[in-house]
Design a protein around this motif. Structure first.
Motif, PDB file in Angstrom:
ATOM      1  N   GLU A 273      10.298 -15.411  14.247  1.00 49.11           N
ATOM      2  CA  GLU A 273      11.651 -15.646  13.781  1.00 49.11           C
ATOM      3  C   GLU A 273      12.432 -16.429  14.837  1.00 49.11           C
ATOM      4  O   GLU A 273      11.965 -16.630  15.951  1.00 49.11           O
TER       5      GLU A 273
ATOM      6  N   LYS B  89      14.943 -16.438  17.534  1.00 51.67           N
ATOM      7  CA  LYS B  89      15.417 -15.308  18.343  1.00 51.67           C
ATOM      8  C   LYS B  89      16.932 -15.214  18.340  1.00 51.67           C
ATOM      9  O   LYS B  89      17.493 -14.128  18.231  1.00 51.67           O
TER      10      LYS B  89
ATOM     11  N   LYS C 141      19.399 -14.385   7.949  1.00 52.08           N
ATOM     12  CA  LYS C 141      18.971 -12.997   7.998  1.00 52.08           C
ATOM     13  C   LYS C 141      17.797 -12.964   8.961  1.00 52.08           C
ATOM     14  O   LYS C 141      16.725 -13.479   8.672  1.00 52.08           O
ATOM     15  N   GLN C 142      18.060 -12.382  10.123  1.00 52.30           N
ATOM     16  CA  GLN C 142      17.062 -12.482  11.174  1.00 52.30           C
ATOM     17  C   GLN C 142      15.739 -11.874  10.743  1.00 52.30           C
ATOM     18  O   GLN C 142      15.690 -10.805  10.156  1.00 52.30           O
ATOM     19  N   GLY C 143      14.676 -12.584  11.061  1.00 50.26           N
ATOM     20  CA  GLY C 143      13.355 -12.104  10.699  1.00 50.26           C
ATOM     21  C   GLY C 143      12.999 -12.444   9.268  1.00 50.26           C
ATOM     22  O   GLY C 143      11.903 -12.181   8.825  1.00 50.26           O
ATOM     23  N   GLU C 144      13.946 -13.042   8.510  1.00 53.76           N
ATOM     24  CA  GLU C 144      13.636 -13.369   7.121  1.00 53.76           C
ATOM     25  C   GLU C 144      13.850 -14.854   6.802  1.00 53.76           C
ATOM     26  O   GLU C 144      12.927 -15.551   6.482  1.00 53.76           O
ATOM     27  N   TYR C 145      15.086 -15.289   6.919  1.00 55.21           N
ATOM     28  CA  TYR C 145      15.293 -16.705   6.618  1.00 55.21           C
ATOM     29  C   TYR C 145      16.543 -17.221   7.312  1.00 55.21           C
ATOM     30  O   TYR C 145      17.389 -16.446   7.745  1.00 55.21           O
TER      31      TYR C 145
ATOM     32  N   VAL D  22      10.553 -16.865   7.239  1.00 61.32           N
ATOM     33  CA  VAL D  22       9.557 -16.257   8.126  1.00 61.32           C
ATOM     34  C   VAL D  22       8.479 -15.571   7.283  1.00 61.32           C
ATOM     35  O   VAL D  22       8.778 -14.729   6.453  1.00 61.32           O
TER      36      VAL D  22
END
Lengths: 328, 631, 327
Positions: free
Chosen positions: B41, B43, B251-255, B291
């Motif tokens: 992702e 960071k 959205k961290q870790g997603e998109y 991600v």
């Protein structure tokens, strides 16, 4: 069943839980310090000068004596702040609260589905021992049970998402849909749509454990006097199976279910990887590998907390399911 | 019974709903967002935070905040400018190349900036912003990740001060003029003063009353600034940049979704790439980055048409070749994988031993059979993609030789310098050429009379990088064949760094290391940081000379190399440095990553691939700016 | 007229490794209508197996290879006259259970389902067997409570809240709930203290008379058995040694085992005498010796006892014995 004795019992369990939680977090803290690998020296980059590393080390609080770090850590836990993740530079609590519900959604629903299926099928095969039904269900169940989860996941993705195009390949949401302000219903449907395949994968691969647990437990209860007595009374088979044998055999399965949910959080990294599910299992794994102490500690703390709460929940559930248990 | 029927019905309804959702999201078809993906992702977006040092965060940040000068999009491939380091740099926010003056032993650099550069909030980018951004580095050392290019000696900036001459002219005063000034301060991101000044002031105020030393106070303030959560404390839509893409949804870790800045100040500017002229856009609606946590998934998503560009494994080439809508492009990255020797220990301290291991390592064969083109052989610590600085005339240690010939050569080298065996390896020789290993060597004895201890080859575990583990097993076997007791130890990265780069000033504890790989910048200044004798981990915490290489000639030359302003002279020094490493082999350079990218030419046109830095390949800033959706 | 008649019944348990445990070895006896037949014997002599065989609630490894069990009341399953229980299919057998034959289990066993209320379990069986409404069942439950002498409000309790005596009473109530023709009482008083034992026995007797039921009373306690039974069957090692009317057993028991049994019982009740036990080991049912099963422990053993099994013979009316001394 709730009366004074019960409240007292639960209070005692909660106190015990807090003590074990304290022991667990202390062990976690020192385990991480003993573990090889230094969070700063892992950022390897020729552009990273020693001076910069020292500065980062300072900002991580790693230059403090270990017991000072431990004190800060305890203070943080009590205030549920848990410090900042090295990796994200964000409060650990925020990250956990963002990812934990995703994991719980997936694994709780999968565990419940697997248990319902397992109890249902286990009851059938215990009742019809040495029948073809048992043989077929055992073979099918063991086949999926022993199949590596990621492989099963990939196969399902390949068939249903890639070849048939019925489901998305990964993720929890459709990022194109979500970045264009969808309605709440669209959001829920979208999550369900994404939930489907990982849910099926987890259920298919884990119902077998529940089924055999139920089977073993039920074979044992079938030998119980009250089941034999019920047979002697000439009650219909279905009544004996469901109300006498299965009802009593379910108890250990329900324990396994509740404990399984907390266990799956730590072990969910494979599923979360295959389905790109933004969950806590992956964070736990990644933060441990990267020595992101605060986040890893936070994840383990949550894991222990959930396990301890689960055990208390089991106690409460049991007092409803099994009238023999009272907490006087 | 009724209950059961109800459940079955509910399940069926659930199925139908779930499957039927697909068409609901019809918004996604009618746009021209570039859809990319990654395993890791982003960071973070705070440009000052040293933790956000991944290429993805850097790439997003550089699409928001821009520098005065940029690397030319086609350097090192365009022969016209390849041999001229000056032309590798093009003015971006600056109007023209800087003007250098020498006044009273100090150097002055005058930079004029363009007058048509606007921030996203329509304010003009002026000299104030440039001075403010430069002073963030001089006063607080942020952005931390750029810091090394502002310093030649640890902890001392060669930039003395930065002043505003007029609204669009800036004067840099330098204590010393060094080549990295061009790629350091002049390529640092420019931040809007009106957004960051209040944040900086607040942080200063917070720590001003603290009873702390100045340096601690500075660090605390820096820490406070880089801890601002960009995306939350500073909302995405409040970020002010000047670049072509604005982050709007994350959205961290997603998109992450970035929308094109349709009022981009550079819109319509012409840039020349490979002799072809392009008008800067951006033309696409934006960039969507998703991600996916496994490369298998990314592969399927690409095949499915859900993303537009990705990197693939060599085994997938044939699949994508069949698809006319896709184009495959390989791009060699400027990276360095190597076999590192711990020179403090025997037998690694014997040059002939290192030479013989170098001969044994058949990287051409490995690239062919094991890596399948994913890792290309290199022979210098400056990989050949960095053409201007790459020294092509180095010893190749056995290029073109087969495995038996290599083993025979390695055996002879060892024998000549005094190694002995209890039982020597025996080769079948035909026409003075070895054709077969008849029997393995047993129990090698070092020239000092001691038998050789078992050597541990640290490498990534097969679960993480299968082909690298396989290569290490082959190296182990090649060494064992001639009697060197070597053993491949799969080790996770975190544990390995503890042994190889201890942070407590203890001596590194390893024999042979293949775990680490460097991602290199275009400037060879890293040659000093990696092998200067003062950079040994036992000398300085965080030092990267894990091999413990000590060569005072090398120290002197590498110090010169970062000061020499004449590109031609500097090039000579850099060549010499590569030669020394090649001869003395503290490390044996093995491979560099070759990225196989596949992208959708049916959805977009004007892709172009760029090597050497950043994410690389077709996912680069220029490509984003000139990419056009196809109708 | 016999309510139940068992002829030449042979049943064994198949053990791991293929060995056979002969639990019931060629047994014949009968239960007269409205009368009680008592079965007495040491533990493990196969008396409880008889109960399970009659109700066909044997475990999977039990095999019945010979014999008939004739039950008089064929009308329960819409047939006339005697039916052989062993030839009935599973479904018909279901109907016989509790309507024809019910059973009083040992109170010490977990006969009641721990997760349901006691009253609900009794109502459940009544509703299944008699097809009556909830209200009727409730009324009948009140009656039963009165009969067995339990406070009917306790019927809302769970089994674990019951004392041993109450459990036993509840089990008796359950056995009576559907007015069966025959009751098998398997050690119904063993787990109780003497006073409760007495009370319960009296109650059972009363109920039996009132409802005109036949009964098989199984116990290891000769006195209890003789107290309640009309006919007594003495079992040893899966076989019947002697069967006679209650009076005869004490007056004129013939089989050495019966004599020894009576002697040991008397010695317990008579404090002056020394305790009397039957010397020797209980019989091995897996590898039975040839000849009479009691032979190794029999004080009157002769050469022939060792070799040939004595025939089970009626030597006077309703008095059967299997012993070489009387042939």
């Amino acid at each position: 069943m709730i009366h004074v004795g019960f409240t007292k019992y639960i209070t005692r369990r909660i106190l015990e839980g807090i003590i074990s939680l304290f022991v667990v977090i202390t062990i976690i803290f020192f385990l991480f310090r003993v573990m090889p690998g230094d969070p700063v020296s892992m950022i390897l980059d020729p552009k990273m000068t020693p001076e910069m590393k020292e500065m980062i080390r300072n900002s991580y609080g790693l230059n403090e004596p270990i017991f000072v770090q431990y004190g800060i850590y305890l203070k943080n836990i009590i205030t549920l702040n848990m410090g900042n993740s090295f990796h994200y530079s964000k409060p650990v609590f925020e990250i956990i609260m963002e990812k934990l519900p995703n994991t719980l959604l997936l694994f709780t629903s999968a565990s419940i589905l697997a248990s319902v299926l397992g109890i249902f099928l286990g009851r059938i095969i215990a009742w019809k021992r040495n029948s073809n039904t048992e043989y077929i269900l055992s073979v099918v169940g063991l086949f999926f049970y022993n199949m590596p989860l990621f492989w099963l996941g990939l196969i399902l993705i390949y068939i249903f998402s890639f070849s048939l195009g019925l489901f998305p390949i990964g993720g929890m949401i459709d990022y194109q849909l979500w970045s264009f302000n969808p309605s709440i219903i669209e959001k829920i449907l979208d999550i369900l749509h994404h939930l489907f395949l990982p849910l099926i994968t987890l259920t298919v691969s884990s119902f077998c454990g529940m089924m055999f647990l139920m089977r073993t437990s039920m074979v044992e209860t079938l030998k119980e006097d009250y089941v034999i007595a019920a047979k002697a009374r000439g009650l219909p088979d279905k009544v004996i199976r469901n109300k006498y044998a299965a009802r009593n055999a379910e108890l250990p399965v329900i324990t396994a279910l509740i404990l399984g949910i907390s266990g799956s959080i730590g072990g969910g990294v494979l599923t979360e990887t295959v389905f790109s599910w933004p969950g806590i299992g992956y964070e736990l794994f990644r933060s441990t590998m990267e020595r992101d102490y605060p986040l890893a500690q936070g994840c383990f703390f949550m894991l222990s907390l959930i396990t301890i709460v689960s055990v208390i929940v089991i106690d409460v559930v049991y007092s409803y399911l099994d009238p023999r248990i009272s907490y006087d | 019974m009724k209950f059961k029927i109800l459940i079955v019905l509910l399940v069926i309804i659930f199925f139908i709903i779930v499957i039927a959702i697909n068409p609901l999201s019809n918004t996604k078809k009618n746009n021209s967002y570039l859809r990319t993906s990654g395993i890791t992702e982003i960071k973070g977006l705070n440009p000052f935070n040293p933790s956000f040092n991944d290429v993805y965060s850097a790439s997003i940040q550089r699409n928001i905040w821009e520098p005065l000068y940029k690397y030319s999009p086609d350097f090192s491939e365009n022969h016209e400018i390849k041999n001229s380091p000056d032309k590798r740099i093009i003015p971006w926010i600056a109007k023209e190349m800087p003007i250098y003056n020498e006044v009273d032993n100090k150097h002055e650099v005058i930079v004029k900036i363009r007058q048509d550069v606007y921030w996203w909030d329509k304010k003009k980018l002026t000299a104030d912003d440039v001075v403010f951004s430069g002073n963030l580095m001089l006063n607080f050392g942020i952005p931390v990740n750029d810091r090394s290019s502002w310093q030649i000696i640890e902890g001392k900036y060669y930039v003395d001060k930065i002043e505003k001459i007029d609204n669009f002219t800036i004067k840099y005063t330098l204590n010393e003029l060094v080549p990295i000034f061009q790629i350091g301060p002049l390529m640092s991101m420019i931040f809007p003063k009106h957004q960051w000044k209040p944040i900086v002031d607040k942080s200063i105020k917070k720590f001003n009353e603290h009873e702390e030393t100045d340096i601690n106070k500075r660090n605390l303030i820096a820490n406070e600034i880089w801890s601002v959560d960009v995306g939350k404390d500073l909302k995405l839509n409040e970020i002010i940049g000047s670049g072509p893409f604005k982050p709007v949804n994350w959205k961290q870790g997603e998109y992450m979704r970035m929308d094109s800045n349709h009022d981009y100040w550079a819109k319509g500017r012409i840039i020349k790439i490979y002799g072809k002229e392009y008008e800067i856009g951006p033309y696409i609606d934006g960039i969507l980055r998703m991600v996916y946590k496994s490369s298998d998934t990314i592969n399927l998503v690409m095949k499915n048409g859900d993303i537009d560009i990705t990197s693939i494994q060599p085994s997938d080439i044939s699949y994508f070749q069949k698809n006319n809508n896709m184009e495959i492009k390989t791009c060699t990255r400027n990276s360095l994988f190597f076999i590192g020797f711990n020179l403090r220990k025997k037998p690694m301290s014997y040059l002939c031993f290192r030479q013989s291991v170098s001969y044994l390592y058949n990287k051409e064969l490995l690239n062919d059979r094991v890596f399948h083109g994913r890792l290309s052989p290199i022979y210098s610590v400056v990989p050949y993609v960095n053409e201007y600085w790459h020294n092509p005339n180095l010893q190749t240690y056995g290029k073109g030789m087969n495995t038996i010939e290599r083993q025979y050569k390695a055996f002879n080298i060892l024998k000549e310098c005094g190694f002995d065996w209890k039982t020597e390896p025996r080769f079948e020789i035909e026409n003075e050429k070895p054709i077969k290993l008849i029997s393995k060597g047993i129990d090698i004895i070092m020239p000092d009379g001691n038998s050789c201890p078992e050597l541990k080859i640290f490498g990534s575990p097969a679960s993480e990088v299968p082909d690298s583990a396989q290569a290490n097993i082959m190296l182990q076997e090649w060494m064992n064949d001639i009697g060197i007791p070597a053993k491949f130890i799969p080790i996770d990265f975190g544990t390995a760094t503890d042994f190889i780069y201890p942070s407590d000033l203890s001596e590194p504890n390893f024999d042979i290391n293949t775990v680490v790989g460097w991602s290199l910048g275009p400037d060879p200044m890293y040659l000093k940081d990696l092998w200067h004798s003062s950079h040994r981990p036992e000398m300085i915490s965080g030092g990267l000379n894990a091999e413990g290489y000590i060569n005072f000639e090398y120290d002197k030359l590498s110090e010169q190399s970062i000061r020499e302003m004449d590109p031609k002279k500097r090039r000579k020094i850099v060549f010499k440095l590569q030669e020394i490493i090649s001869k003395e082999i503290p490390i044996f350079p093995t491979t560099t990553v070759t990225n196989i990218q596949v992208y959708r030419k049916d959805r977009f046109e004007d892709w172009f691939s760029m090597p050497t830095y950043g994410i690389g390949g077709a996912e680069n800033q220029y490509s984003y700016m000139i990419l056009k959706p196809k109708q | 007229m016999n309510a139940l008649e068992i002829n030449n019944l042979i049943m064994y348990y198949e053990l791991f490794g293929g060995n056979k445990l002969m639990a019931i070895n060629n047994i014949s006896f009968s239960v007269e209508e409205s009368k009680t037949t008592g079965i007495v014997g040491e533990s493990g002599c196969g008396k409880s197996s008889i109960a399970s065989t009659i109700l066909k609630i044997l475990p999977d490894n039990a095999k019945i290879i010979n014999g008939n069990i004739y039950f008089k009341y064929g009308e329960i399953i819409k047939r006339s006259g005697k039916v052989d229980l062993l030839t009935l299919d599973k479904k018909t057998m279901q109907d016989i259970r509790w309507k024809g034959i019910s059973m009083i289990f040992q109170g010490a066993m977990n006969v009641l389902n721990p997760v349901y209320r006691v009253g609900d379990q009794i109502i459940e069986i009544m509703r299944y067997k008699d097809n009556i409404s909830k209200e009727e069942a409730n009324e009948k439950l009140e009656d039963l409570c009165r009969i067995v002498n339990i406070d009917s409000s306790r019927m809302k309790d769970y089994p674990h809240q019951f004392s041993g005596g109450m459990k036993q009473k509840a089990i008796i109530a359950m056995a009576l709930s559907t007015n069966p023709k025959l009751i098998i009482a398997d050690e119904p008083t063993t787990a109780l203290d003497l006073i409760s034992q007495y009370n319960i026995l009296e109650q059972i007797k009363k109920i039996q008379k009132k409802l005109n039921m036949s009964m098989i009373f199984i116990s290891h306690n000769l006195f209890t058995v003789s107290n309640i039974s009309d006919q007594v069957v003495v079992m040893y090692a899966g076989k019947i040694m002697e069967s006679c009317e209650k009076k005869k057993l004490f007056e004129n028991s013939l089989h050495p085992y019966s004599i020894a049994l009576i002697k040991s019982c008397l010695s317990i009740n008579d404090k002056k005498n020394k305790l009397y036990g039957i010397p020797g080991e209980p019989p091995n049912l897996v590898f039975p010796s040839s000849g009479c099963a009691f032979y190794p422990r029999c004080p009157y053993a002769k050469e022939i006892c060792k070799k040939i099994e004595p025939e089970y013979k009626e030597i006077e009316k309703k008095h059967f014995v299997a012993c070489w001394r009387y042939i």
